[in-house]
Design an enzyme around this catalytic site. Structure first.
Site, mmCIF file in Angstrom:
data_model
loop_
_atom_site.group_PDB
_atom_site.id
_atom_site.type_symbol
_atom_site.label_atom_id
_atom_site.label_comp_id
_atom_site.label_asym_id
_atom_site.label_seq_id
_atom_site.Cartn_x
_atom_site.Cartn_y
_atom_site.Cartn_z
ATOM 1 N N ARG A 115 11.739 -0.778 10.684
ATOM 2 C CA ARG A 115 10.649 -0.513 11.612
ATOM 3 C C ARG A 115 10.696 -1.523 12.754
ATOM 4 O O ARG A 115 10.853 -2.711 12.512
ATOM 5 C CB ARG A 115 9.313 -0.622 10.885
ATOM 6 C CG ARG A 115 8.982 0.617 10.091
ATOM 7 C CD ARG A 115 7.760 0.442 9.236
ATOM 8 N NE ARG A 115 6.610 -0.144 9.929
ATOM 9 C CZ ARG A 115 5.388 -0.219 9.398
ATOM 10 N NH1 ARG A 115 5.169 0.268 8.174
ATOM 11 N NH2 ARG A 115 4.397 -0.780 10.050
ATOM 12 N N LYS A 129 0.826 -1.209 0.000
ATOM 13 C CA LYS A 129 0.000 0.000 0.000
ATOM 14 C C LYS A 129 0.862 1.262 0.000
ATOM 15 O O LYS A 129 0.640 2.182 -0.776
ATOM 16 C CB LYS A 129 -0.920 0.029 1.238
ATOM 17 C CG LYS A 129 -1.837 -1.161 1.360
ATOM 18 C CD LYS A 129 -2.781 -1.034 2.545
ATOM 19 C CE LYS A 129 -2.107 -1.015 3.903
ATOM 20 N NZ LYS A 129 -1.513 -2.316 4.312
ATOM 21 N N ARG A 140 12.409 -5.938 4.988
ATOM 22 C CA ARG A 140 12.440 -4.582 4.425
ATOM 23 C C ARG A 140 13.167 -3.582 5.326
ATOM 24 O O ARG A 140 13.158 -3.694 6.550
ATOM 25 C CB ARG A 140 11.034 -4.098 4.060
ATOM 26 C CG ARG A 140 10.116 -3.852 5.215
ATOM 27 C CD ARG A 140 8.705 -3.531 4.719
ATOM 28 N NE ARG A 140 7.833 -3.223 5.817
ATOM 29 C CZ ARG A 140 6.539 -2.938 5.694
ATOM 30 N NH1 ARG A 140 5.957 -2.921 4.514
ATOM 31 N NH2 ARG A 140 5.814 -2.657 6.760
ATOM 32 N N ARG A 149 -9.313 0.912 9.162
ATOM 33 C CA ARG A 149 -8.940 -0.453 9.540
ATOM 34 C C ARG A 149 -10.020 -1.137 10.355
ATOM 35 O O ARG A 149 -9.855 -2.295 10.707
ATOM 36 C CB ARG A 149 -7.660 -0.406 10.384
ATOM 37 C CG ARG A 149 -6.372 -0.703 9.586
ATOM 38 C CD ARG A 149 -5.233 -0.439 10.533
ATOM 39 N NE ARG A 149 -4.031 -1.164 10.298
ATOM 40 C CZ ARG A 149 -2.933 -0.624 9.739
ATOM 41 N NH1 ARG A 149 -2.952 0.604 9.263
ATOM 42 N NH2 ARG A 149 -1.839 -1.322 9.640
ATOM 43 N N ARG A 171 -0.160 -8.379 13.479
ATOM 44 C CA ARG A 171 -0.739 -7.392 12.554
ATOM 45 C C ARG A 171 -1.639 -8.073 11.522
ATOM 46 O O ARG A 171 -2.693 -7.563 11.167
ATOM 47 C CB ARG A 171 0.385 -6.588 11.872
ATOM 48 C CG ARG A 171 1.060 -5.602 12.851
ATOM 49 C CD ARG A 171 2.447 -5.183 12.416
ATOM 50 N NE ARG A 171 2.486 -4.437 11.194
ATOM 51 C CZ ARG A 171 3.598 -4.242 10.472
ATOM 52 N NH1 ARG A 171 4.752 -4.744 10.883
ATOM 53 N NH2 ARG A 171 3.552 -3.551 9.376
HETATM 54 P P1 AMP Z 1 1.115 0.628 9.109
HETATM 55 O O1 AMP Z 1 2.277 1.534 8.841
HETATM 56 O O2 AMP Z 1 -0.114 1.014 8.340
HETATM 57 O O3 AMP Z 1 1.462 -0.820 8.949
HETATM 58 O O4 AMP Z 1 0.742 0.838 10.647
HETATM 59 C C1 AMP Z 1 1.654 0.531 11.675
HETATM 60 C C2 AMP Z 1 0.908 0.397 13.008
HETATM 61 O O5 AMP Z 1 0.275 1.640 13.341
HETATM 62 C C3 AMP Z 1 -0.217 -0.626 13.024
HETATM 63 O O6 AMP Z 1 0.238 -1.954 13.284
HETATM 64 C C4 AMP Z 1 -1.105 -0.084 14.139
HETATM 65 O O7 AMP Z 1 -0.551 -0.357 15.414
HETATM 66 C C5 AMP Z 1 -1.005 1.418 13.917
HETATM 67 N N1 AMP Z 1 -2.031 1.923 12.965
HETATM 68 C C6 AMP Z 1 -1.806 2.483 11.745
HETATM 69 N N2 AMP Z 1 -2.954 2.840 11.152
HETATM 70 C C7 AMP Z 1 -3.947 2.486 12.029
HETATM 71 C C8 AMP Z 1 -5.365 2.569 11.989
HETATM 72 N N3 AMP Z 1 -6.020 3.086 10.936
HETATM 73 N N4 AMP Z 1 -6.056 2.099 13.067
HETATM 74 C C9 AMP Z 1 -5.434 1.593 14.138
HETATM 75 N N5 AMP Z 1 -4.095 1.461 14.229
HETATM 76 C C10 AMP Z 1 -3.353 1.908 13.181
#
Ligand code: AMP
Length: 214
Positions: free
Chosen positions: A160, A13, A126, A87, A171
């Site tokens: 990360r 994404k 990554r 989400r 996740r």
């Molecule tokens: P991402 O970079 O989208 O993989 O997000 C990393 C982490 O941030 C996720 O595993 C969640 O802990 C938190 N996070 C990001 N976006 C959301 C969202 N829309 N709702 C809840 N937690 C989020």
């Protein structure tokens, strides 16, 4: 045009959103990026989110919806790419209200369809340039000169903290339990378009372009 990119962690994404920013001038609204920034700055939101993110669980709907609301207006001209948001069903409902209040509506929900086992390998390998953010991978995309960023020449790289196997599995489970169930709602509205996310970055990009230009 306002679109959602939906798919499990590591589906691509962020990569595809960045490309749409470069090619179409759209605005990427990534709640993950916003939260990482808040954690790095040590803001009250960051302090609340840090441990939850490290465990791979979801941050509260109220926090992420507020982050999107603060930044939505900056995307009104060229359109937004929602990346990692919504989400949950509550976030989807909040987004609908936020867009509605501004006379905007979703044009497409693009689902990146991927194989979960392959994703674990993608995610755990990554890393990015700490200076310019260029993305790399231990197996699929190493820098051309070892230890030097292809784009900016920096020697600093970062990973990360939530890209380890155990957190990735949590996740994925969160995606299956809380995020995948919002797809049928968008399906009923005729908004969902599916793209094979296992292709190369260029193949996936071409499939997304075909949808946006249709
Ligand atoms: P991402 O970079 O989208 O993989 O997000 C990393 C982490 O941030 C996720 O595993 C969640 O802990 C938190 N996070 C990001 N976006 C959301 C969202 N829309 N709702 C809840 N937690 C989020």
């Amino acid at each position: 045009m306002d679109i959602i990119l939906l798919g499990p962690p590591g589906a691509g994404k962020g990569t595809q959103a960045q490309r749409l920013v470069e090619t179409r001038g759209m605005v990427q609204l990534s709640t993950g990026d916003m939260l990482r920034e808040a954690v790095a700055k040590g803001t009250p939101t960051g302090l609340k989110a840090k441990a939850i993110m490290a465990a791979g669980e979801l941050v509260s709907d109220a926090i992420v919806s507020a982050l999107i609301s603060e930044r939505l207006d900056a995307s009104s001209d060229k359109g937004a790419i929602f990346d990692g948001f919504p989400r949950t069903g509550h976030q989807a409902a909040a987004l609908e209200i936020l867009l509605d209040e501004r006379g905007r509506k979703l044009d497409h929900v693009i689902e990146l369809v991927v194989d979960e086992e392959a994703l674990v390998e993608r995610i755990t390998g990554r890393f990015t340039c700490a200076n310019c953010g260029a993305g790399y991978h231990d197996k699929f995309k190493l820098p051309k000169v070892e230890g030097t960023c292809d784009v900016c020449g920096s020697h600093d790289f970062k990973r990360r903290p939530d890209d380890n196997e155990q957190t990735v599995r949590t996740r994925m489970a969160e995606y299956r339990a809380k995020t995948a169930p919002i797809l049928p709602v968008y399906e009923e509205k005729g908004l969902v378009r599916r793209v094979d996310g296992m292709g190369t970055v260029d193949e996936v990009a071409a499939a997304i372009d075909a949808i946006l230009d249709s």
